[in-house]
Motif scaffolding. Structure first.
Motif, mmCIF file in Angstrom:
data_model
loop_
_atom_site.group_PDB
_atom_site.id
_atom_site.type_symbol
_atom_site.label_atom_id
_atom_site.label_comp_id
_atom_site.label_asym_id
_atom_site.label_seq_id
_atom_site.Cartn_x
_atom_site.Cartn_y
_atom_site.Cartn_z
ATOM 1 N N GLN A 124 -58.641 -56.428 107.293
ATOM 2 C CA GLN A 124 -57.289 -56.004 106.938
ATOM 3 C C GLN A 124 -56.362 -57.208 106.866
ATOM 4 O O GLN A 124 -55.571 -57.337 105.923
ATOM 5 N N GLU A 128 -54.313 -58.557 103.523
ATOM 6 C CA GLU A 128 -52.858 -58.703 103.565
ATOM 7 C C GLU A 128 -52.431 -60.139 103.287
ATOM 8 O O GLU A 128 -51.406 -60.379 102.639
ATOM 9 N N GLU A 199 -51.078 -54.387 95.682
ATOM 10 C CA GLU A 199 -50.663 -53.740 96.926
ATOM 11 C C GLU A 199 -51.148 -52.296 96.967
ATOM 12 O O GLU A 199 -51.564 -51.793 98.026
ATOM 13 N N LYS A 200 -51.109 -51.612 95.832
ATOM 14 C CA LYS A 200 -51.600 -50.230 95.765
ATOM 15 C C LYS A 200 -53.090 -50.169 96.102
ATOM 16 O O LYS A 200 -53.543 -49.253 96.792
ATOM 17 N N VAL A 202 -54.784 -52.295 97.979
ATOM 18 C CA VAL A 202 -54.960 -52.561 99.411
ATOM 19 C C VAL A 202 -54.562 -51.338 100.238
ATOM 20 O O VAL A 202 -55.248 -50.971 101.203
ATOM 21 N N LYS A 203 -53.468 -50.673 99.877
ATOM 22 C CA LYS A 203 -53.050 -49.475 100.606
ATOM 23 C C LYS A 203 -54.119 -48.388 100.547
ATOM 24 O O LYS A 203 -54.402 -47.716 101.548
ATOM 25 N N ALA A 204 -54.719 -48.207 99.369
ATOM 26 C CA ALA A 204 -55.782 -47.202 99.231
ATOM 27 C C ALA A 204 -56.997 -47.586 100.065
ATOM 28 O O ALA A 204 -57.638 -46.726 100.684
ATOM 29 N N LEU A 206 -56.998 -49.402 102.848
ATOM 30 C CA LEU A 206 -56.681 -49.245 104.265
ATOM 31 C C LEU A 206 -56.589 -47.771 104.661
ATOM 32 O O LEU A 206 -56.783 -47.425 105.830
ATOM 33 N N LYS A 207 -56.307 -46.895 103.685
ATOM 34 C CA LYS A 207 -56.308 -45.455 103.958
ATOM 35 C C LYS A 207 -57.725 -44.884 103.953
ATOM 36 O O LYS A 207 -57.941 -43.744 104.341
#
Length: 239
Positions: A124, A128, A199-200, A202-204, A206-207
Motif C-alpha cells: 500500500q 501511494e 488514484e482511482k 489504487v483506491k479500487a 485497496l478496496k
C-alpha cells in the motif's frame, strides 16, 4: 573407497577453477546506461543502425563491453538484431503498438488481481508513493517527467504482483518499447486527469475490488493505446 572418492570430489571442488573471466561489470553497465539514456531522449532515431566502431570510440571502451551492453538493451526491448545487417534501435509501427497494448489489456488486469490477492501494508505504501511521484510531476508541468512516472507506476504494479514470469514478460517485451514512446506521448498527458485516473486504480485495489480495478486499468490502457497511435502518426508526418 567411498571416503577416497568423496575426498577427491572435495579437493577438485576447492582446487579447480570455479569461475570464468568476465568483463568489468561497471564498464558494461555504464555503457548500457549511456546508450539507454541517449536512445530514450531521442539521440538515436527509431530504426537507426548502431555501428560498433564509432560508438566504442565515443564511449571510450572496446567493442567487447559495448556488445554486451547492446545485448542487455536488446533484452530490454530497445535494440533489435537484424541478421547479416547488425543491431538497430527498434522501429515502432502501428502493428507493434497494437500488439503491445492489446497484450497489456490482458496482462494488466491480471497483475492488478495478483496485487490485490497479496496486498500488504508495504505494498500500500509503495502504491501511494507512486501516486505521489505522479502528482509531483503533474504539478511541475513537466510532461516528460509525468510520462516516466506513469510508466514507473505500471512497472510497480507488475512488480507487486510477485509473479516472476509476468514481470519478465512486461520488462523484456513491453516496457522497453513503451519507453521509446515517452518523448512523443509526454505532450498528450492531461496532468491532473492522469493522476486522478491512477488514484482511482489504487483506491479500487485497496478496496479489494478486483473487477473494478481490472476494468479501470483496461480502460486506462485503451486510452493510452489511442494516444500512442495518434502520437506515432503525428510524429511520422512531422518527419
Amino acid at each position: 573407497m567411498a571416503r577416497a572418492a568423496g575426498a577427491g570430489l572435495v579437493a577438485g571442488r576447492v582446487g579447480g577453477p570455479r569461475l570464468l573471466p568476465v568483463s568489468p561489470p561497471t564498464l558494461v553497465a555504464t555503457a548500457q546506461e549511456a546508450l539507454r539514456a541517449s536512445i530514450l531522449r531521442g539521440g538515436f532515431s527509431l530504426g537507426e543502425r548502431l555501428v560498433e566502431v564509432p560508438l566504442s570510440r565515443q564511449l571510450g571502451i572496446s567493442r567487447g563491453p559495448l556488445r554486451e551492453a547492446m545485448t542487455l538493451l536488446e533484452r530490454e526491448g530497445l535494440v533489435e538484431t537484424i541478421p547479416r545487417r547488425g543491431r538497430f534501435v527498434i522501429r515502432l509501427t502501428e502493428k507493434t503498438l497494437d500488439e503491445h497494448y492489446s497484450l497489456r489489456q490482458v496482462l494488466e488486469p491480471y497483475a492488478v488481481g495478483e496485487v490485490i490477492a497479496t496486498m500488504t501494508p508495504r505494498k500500500q505504501r509503495v502504491l501511494e508513493a507512486g501516486i505521489k511521484r505522479m502528482r509531483d510531476a503533474a504539478v511541475s508541468s513537466d510532461g516528460l517527467r509525468l510520462a516516466l512516472s506513469d510508466l514507473a507506476f505500471h512497472d510497480t504494479l507488475y512488480e507487486l504482483a510477485e509473479n516472476d514470469l509476468l514481470l519478465k514478460v512486461w520488462r523484456e517485451n513491453v516496457a522497453g518499447k513503451l519507453r521509446l514512446l515517452v518523448n512523443i506521448t509526454g505532450k498528450t498527458h492531461a496532468p491532473m486527469a492522469t493522476v486522478a485516473n491512477h488514484e482511482k486504480v489504487v483506491k479500487a485495489i485497496l478496496k479489494g475490488d478486483v473487477e473494478g480495478a481490472g476494468r479501470l486499468v483496461h480502460d486506462h490502457v485503451d486510452d493510452a493505446w489511442k494516444r500512442a497511435k495518434e502520437s506515432l502518426s503525428r510524429s511520422g508526418r512531422e518527419n
